[in-house]
Write a protein that holds these residues in place. Structure first.
Motif, PDB file in Angstrom:
ATOM      1  N   UNK A 249      -6.121   4.181   8.608  1.00  0.00           N
ATOM      2  CA  UNK A 249      -4.798   4.191   7.917  1.00  0.00           C
ATOM      3  C   UNK A 249      -5.033   4.956   6.780  1.00  0.00           C
ATOM      4  N   UNK A 250      -6.192   5.022   5.889  1.00  0.00           N
ATOM      5  CA  UNK A 250      -5.991   5.597   4.567  1.00  0.00           C
ATOM      6  C   UNK A 250      -5.945   7.120   4.829  1.00  0.00           C
ATOM      7  N   UNK A 251      -6.105   7.887   5.883  1.00  0.00           N
ATOM      8  CA  UNK A 251      -5.808   9.364   6.264  1.00  0.00           C
ATOM      9  C   UNK A 251      -4.673   9.625   7.019  1.00  0.00           C
ATOM     10  N   UNK A 252      -3.755   8.809   7.573  1.00  0.00           N
ATOM     11  CA  UNK A 252      -2.756   8.996   8.118  1.00  0.00           C
ATOM     12  C   UNK A 252      -1.600   8.582   7.469  1.00  0.00           C
ATOM     13  N   UNK A 253      -0.510   9.352   7.681  1.00  0.00           N
ATOM     14  CA  UNK A 253       0.781   9.128   6.699  1.00  0.00           C
ATOM     15  C   UNK A 253       1.763   8.411   7.547  1.00  0.00           C
ATOM     16  N   UNK A 254       2.277   7.184   7.048  1.00  0.00           N
ATOM     17  CA  UNK A 254       3.296   6.326   7.652  1.00  0.00           C
ATOM     18  C   UNK A 254       4.652   7.229   8.237  1.00  0.00           C
TER      19      UNK A 254
ATOM     20  N   UNK B  74      -2.399   2.864   5.019  1.00  0.00           N
ATOM     21  CA  UNK B  74      -2.785   1.967   4.220  1.00  0.00           C
ATOM     22  C   UNK B  74      -2.512   1.600   2.741  1.00  0.00           C
ATOM     23  N   UNK B  75      -1.740   2.831   1.985  1.00  0.00           N
ATOM     24  CA  UNK B  75      -1.001   2.694   0.760  1.00  0.00           C
ATOM     25  C   UNK B  75       0.285   1.720   1.033  1.00  0.00           C
ATOM     26  N   UNK B  76       0.956   2.109   2.267  1.00  0.00           N
ATOM     27  CA  UNK B  76       2.152   1.229   2.477  1.00  0.00           C
ATOM     28  C   UNK B  76       1.838  -0.411   2.647  1.00  0.00           C
ATOM     29  N   UNK B  77       0.713  -0.276   3.374  1.00  0.00           N
ATOM     30  CA  UNK B  77       0.521  -1.918   3.483  1.00  0.00           C
ATOM     31  C   UNK B  77       0.296  -2.582   2.410  1.00  0.00           C
ATOM     32  N   UNK B  78      -0.834  -1.943   1.704  1.00  0.00           N
ATOM     33  CA  UNK B  78      -1.189  -2.492   0.282  1.00  0.00           C
ATOM     34  C   UNK B  78       0.357  -2.766  -0.545  1.00  0.00           C
ATOM     35  N   UNK B  79       1.056  -1.898  -0.429  1.00  0.00           N
ATOM     36  CA  UNK B  79       2.194  -2.000  -1.376  1.00  0.00           C
ATOM     37  C   UNK B  79       3.251  -2.931  -0.786  1.00  0.00           C
ATOM     38  N   UNK B  80       2.999  -3.709   0.498  1.00  0.00           N
ATOM     39  CA  UNK B  80       3.677  -4.657   0.911  1.00  0.00           C
ATOM     40  C   UNK B  80       2.877  -5.999   0.901  1.00  0.00           C
ATOM     41  N   UNK B  81       1.729  -5.845   0.034  1.00  0.00           N
ATOM     42  CA  UNK B  81       0.899  -7.036  -0.100  1.00  0.00           C
ATOM     43  C   UNK B  81       0.037  -7.400   0.895  1.00  0.00           C
ATOM     44  N   UNK B  82      -0.100  -6.439   1.840  1.00  0.00           N
ATOM     45  CA  UNK B  82      -0.947  -6.766   3.016  1.00  0.00           C
ATOM     46  C   UNK B  82      -2.414  -6.341   2.607  1.00  0.00           C
ATOM     47  N   UNK B  83      -3.399  -6.902   2.506  1.00  0.00           N
ATOM     48  CA  UNK B  83      -4.538  -6.636   2.347  1.00  0.00           C
ATOM     49  C   UNK B  83      -5.734  -6.679   3.475  1.00  0.00           C
ATOM     50  N   UNK B  84      -5.342  -7.496   4.547  1.00  0.00           N
ATOM     51  CA  UNK B  84      -6.230  -7.788   5.740  1.00  0.00           C
ATOM     52  C   UNK B  84      -5.567  -6.810   6.884  1.00  0.00           C
ATOM     53  N   UNK B  85      -6.458  -5.571   7.307  1.00  0.00           N
ATOM     54  CA  UNK B  85      -5.701  -4.850   8.240  1.00  0.00           C
ATOM     55  C   UNK B  85      -6.371  -5.208   9.513  1.00  0.00           C
ATOM     56  N   UNK B  86      -7.598  -6.060   9.721  1.00  0.00           N
ATOM     57  CA  UNK B  86      -7.936  -6.503  11.039  1.00  0.00           C
ATOM     58  C   UNK B  86      -9.191  -7.209  10.706  1.00  0.00           C
ATOM     59  N   UNK B  87      -9.892  -7.548  11.772  1.00  0.00           N
ATOM     60  CA  UNK B  87     -11.423  -8.378  11.438  1.00  0.00           C
ATOM     61  C   UNK B  87     -12.485  -7.422  12.365  1.00  0.00           C
ATOM     62  N   UNK B  88     -13.519  -7.759  11.731  1.00  0.00           N
ATOM     63  CA  UNK B  88     -14.834  -6.984  12.114  1.00  0.00           C
ATOM     64  C   UNK B  88     -15.166  -7.815  13.505  1.00  0.00           C
ATOM     65  N   UNK B  89     -15.580  -6.767  14.477  1.00  0.00           N
ATOM     66  CA  UNK B  89     -15.840  -7.390  15.796  1.00  0.00           C
ATOM     67  C   UNK B  89     -16.980  -8.315  16.046  1.00  0.00           C
ATOM     68  N   UNK B  90     -18.017  -7.929  15.088  1.00  0.00           N
ATOM     69  CA  UNK B  90     -19.301  -8.845  15.283  1.00  0.00           C
ATOM     70  C   UNK B  90     -19.230 -10.096  14.445  1.00  0.00           C
ATOM     71  N   UNK B  91     -18.722 -10.086  13.275  1.00  0.00           N
ATOM     72  CA  UNK B  91     -18.938 -11.157  12.300  1.00  0.00           C
ATOM     73  C   UNK B  91     -17.253 -12.129  12.153  1.00  0.00           C
ATOM     74  N   UNK B  92     -16.475 -11.249  12.553  1.00  0.00           N
ATOM     75  CA  UNK B  92     -14.986 -11.720  12.635  1.00  0.00           C
ATOM     76  C   UNK B  92     -14.581 -12.084  11.141  1.00  0.00           C
ATOM     77  N   UNK B  93     -15.092 -10.914  10.194  1.00  0.00           N
ATOM     78  CA  UNK B  93     -14.469 -10.910   9.042  1.00  0.00           C
ATOM     79  C   UNK B  93     -13.591 -10.042   8.603  1.00  0.00           C
TER      80      UNK B  93
END
Length: 107
Positions: free
Chosen positions: A80-85, A35-54
């Protein structure tokens, strides 16, 4: 956010690792969570929710919610917040439920 010259800890030189997110090569600091690596690369959207597609992303940052799930090397629903890249890791957006149906033996 990365601190390179901490006022108390001094200079920190961290090794970089390369990993892939949705097929794109990214860099991260060794010891960062996914999660930290994705955020450091400017990525904030990790996926979408299955029910509302948010959009889903980092929310609690301590493994209590399911907002930061991603797929890692083919394994669905990894926090992603608990596993190391790791070097060469393949991370993909988690946009659906995992396939939990099992094939009966002998079929």
């Amino acid at each position: 956010m990365n601190t390179f010259n901490h006022p108390i800890l001094g200079k920190r030189i961290e090794k970089e690792v390369s990993f892939y997110f949705n097929g794109n090569l990214l860099k991260a600091k060794k010891g960062q969570t996914i999660a930290a690596a994705l955020m450091a690369n400017g990525i904030k959207k990790f996926g979408v929710s299955r029910k509302l597609q948010q959009s889903r992303g980092l929310f609690c940052a301590n493994g209590r919610c399911c907002s930061c799930f991603v797929s890692v090397d083919g394994l669905d629903h990894v926090l992603s917040c608990m596993n190391l890249v790791k070097e060469g890791m393949n991370v993909d957006s988690n946009n659906s439920d995992p396939n939990v149906r099992r094939v009966k033996s002998g079929d």
